[in-house]
Design a protein around this motif. Structure first.
Motif, PDB file in Angstrom:
ATOM      1  N   LYS A  64       0.806  -1.381  -0.211  1.00  0.00           N
ATOM      2  CA  LYS A  64       0.184  -0.131   0.171  1.00  0.00           C
ATOM      3  C   LYS A  64       0.708   1.408   0.013  1.00  0.00           C
ATOM      4  O   LYS A  64       0.706   2.294  -0.849  1.00  0.00           O
ATOM      5  CB  LYS A  64      -1.009   0.155   1.150  1.00  0.00           C
ATOM      6  CG  LYS A  64      -1.923   1.447   1.297  1.00  0.00           C
ATOM      7  CD  LYS A  64      -2.688   1.256   2.539  1.00  0.00           C
ATOM      8  CE  LYS A  64      -3.531   2.474   2.754  1.00  0.00           C
ATOM      9  NZ  LYS A  64      -4.512   2.307   4.008  1.00  0.00           N
ATOM     10  N   LEU A  96       2.936   1.636  -3.316  1.00  0.00           N
ATOM     11  CA  LEU A  96       1.988   2.012  -4.419  1.00  0.00           C
ATOM     12  C   LEU A  96       1.596   3.434  -4.158  1.00  0.00           C
ATOM     13  O   LEU A  96       1.545   4.069  -5.392  1.00  0.00           O
ATOM     14  CB  LEU A  96       0.398   1.273  -4.392  1.00  0.00           C
ATOM     15  CG  LEU A  96       1.272  -0.199  -4.872  1.00  0.00           C
ATOM     16  CD1 LEU A  96      -0.008  -1.164  -4.626  1.00  0.00           C
ATOM     17  CD2 LEU A  96       1.451  -0.279  -6.570  1.00  0.00           C
ATOM     18  N   LYS A 141       2.869   5.287  -7.750  1.00  0.00           N
ATOM     19  CA  LYS A 141       2.052   4.947  -8.737  1.00  0.00           C
ATOM     20  C   LYS A 141       0.538   5.998  -8.533  1.00  0.00           C
ATOM     21  O   LYS A 141       0.242   6.207  -7.356  1.00  0.00           O
ATOM     22  CB  LYS A 141       1.138   3.428  -8.516  1.00  0.00           C
ATOM     23  CG  LYS A 141       0.193   3.362  -9.580  1.00  0.00           C
ATOM     24  CD  LYS A 141      -0.135   1.877  -9.329  1.00  0.00           C
ATOM     25  CE  LYS A 141      -1.076   1.566 -10.481  1.00  0.00           C
ATOM     26  NZ  LYS A 141      -0.868   1.592 -11.775  1.00  0.00           N
ATOM     27  N   PHE A 166      -2.793   7.808  -8.594  1.00  0.00           N
ATOM     28  CA  PHE A 166      -4.134   7.426  -8.298  1.00  0.00           C
ATOM     29  C   PHE A 166      -4.953   8.392  -7.687  1.00  0.00           C
ATOM     30  O   PHE A 166      -4.633   9.328  -7.197  1.00  0.00           O
ATOM     31  CB  PHE A 166      -4.060   6.222  -7.119  1.00  0.00           C
ATOM     32  CG  PHE A 166      -3.674   6.725  -5.519  1.00  0.00           C
ATOM     33  CD1 PHE A 166      -4.720   6.837  -5.077  1.00  0.00           C
ATOM     34  CD2 PHE A 166      -2.231   6.731  -5.493  1.00  0.00           C
ATOM     35  CE1 PHE A 166      -4.407   7.215  -3.344  1.00  0.00           C
ATOM     36  CE2 PHE A 166      -1.918   7.438  -4.047  1.00  0.00           C
ATOM     37  CZ  PHE A 166      -2.818   7.444  -3.248  1.00  0.00           C
ATOM     38  N   LEU A 194      -5.485   1.059  -6.266  1.00  0.00           N
ATOM     39  CA  LEU A 194      -4.211   0.419  -5.879  1.00  0.00           C
ATOM     40  C   LEU A 194      -4.480  -0.998  -5.270  1.00  0.00           C
ATOM     41  O   LEU A 194      -3.626  -1.595  -5.026  1.00  0.00           O
ATOM     42  CB  LEU A 194      -3.532   1.141  -4.877  1.00  0.00           C
ATOM     43  CG  LEU A 194      -3.377   2.760  -4.966  1.00  0.00           C
ATOM     44  CD1 LEU A 194      -2.665   3.559  -3.793  1.00  0.00           C
ATOM     45  CD2 LEU A 194      -2.402   3.075  -6.157  1.00  0.00           C
ATOM     46  N   TYR A 214      -3.768  -5.067  -2.012  1.00  0.00           N
ATOM     47  CA  TYR A 214      -2.399  -4.268  -2.506  1.00  0.00           C
ATOM     48  C   TYR A 214      -1.330  -5.095  -2.718  1.00  0.00           C
ATOM     49  O   TYR A 214      -0.701  -4.567  -3.771  1.00  0.00           O
ATOM     50  CB  TYR A 214      -2.183  -3.177  -1.274  1.00  0.00           C
ATOM     51  CG  TYR A 214      -3.397  -2.317  -0.694  1.00  0.00           C
ATOM     52  CD1 TYR A 214      -3.461  -1.197  -1.482  1.00  0.00           C
ATOM     53  CD2 TYR A 214      -3.811  -2.484   0.673  1.00  0.00           C
ATOM     54  CE1 TYR A 214      -4.323  -0.215  -1.180  1.00  0.00           C
ATOM     55  CE2 TYR A 214      -4.880  -1.453   0.792  1.00  0.00           C
ATOM     56  CZ  TYR A 214      -5.287  -0.447   0.097  1.00  0.00           C
ATOM     57  OH  TYR A 214      -5.978   0.473   0.375  1.00  0.00           O
TER      58      TYR A 214
END
Length: 146
Positions: free
Chosen positions: A58, A61, A65, A67, A73, A79
């Motif tokens: 988590k 990400l 990443k 989001f 995610l 996750y």
């Protein structure tokens, strides 16, 4: 992002000078990979390992990443599964050269190819964090001969 509560207050700007980011994570959130039973990433383990895997994935990400909603995610509610999918995609990428050095300031190869992709250098940063953790764990300060 349009509709985000802070959109009128926050802006991105390129820095004039390089900076090394500091990442502050809660205790155990980005733990040592050995605690995640990394040698068997798809294996099923007890609730403690599963929780550590979910927390690690988590936070990784969230850091690397893009989001808009936490549900983006997750893969199948996990996750960890999403993180493993991103890692597999990264490792299978033909442009992924493990010996490639980070580019110079003018090199824009670190930009995302698509807006929903895990940032390529994010895995390098996670590896650096792991290396630093391993180097500092269990070793005290070297004795000063003076």
């Amino acid at each position: 992002q349009a509709g985000h509560p802070g959109e009128k207050y926050l802006r991105l700007k390129r820095r004039d000078k390089l900076a090394i980011p500091r990442i502050s994570a809660g205790q155990g959130k980005l733990c040592n990979l050995s605690e995640l039973k990394w040698t068997d990433p798809s294996g099923v383990y007890d609730s403690i390992v599963t929780k550590k895997r979910e927390d690690y994935a988590k936070h990784a990400l969230m850091l690397f990443k893009p989001f808009a909603d936490l549900d983006e995610l997750r893969c199948g509610g996990s996750y960890w599964k999403k993180f493993l999918n991103e890692l597999r995609a990264h490792n299978e990428s033909p442009a992924n050269d493990p010996h490639e050095l980070p580019g110079l300031r003018g090199d824009m190869s670190h930009r995302l190819i698509s807006s929903d992709q895990f940032w390529k250098r994010g895995f390098q940063i996670l590896q650096n964090m792991q290396d630093r953790e391993m180097a500092s764990s269990g070793s005290g300060r070297a004795r000063d001969p003076v």
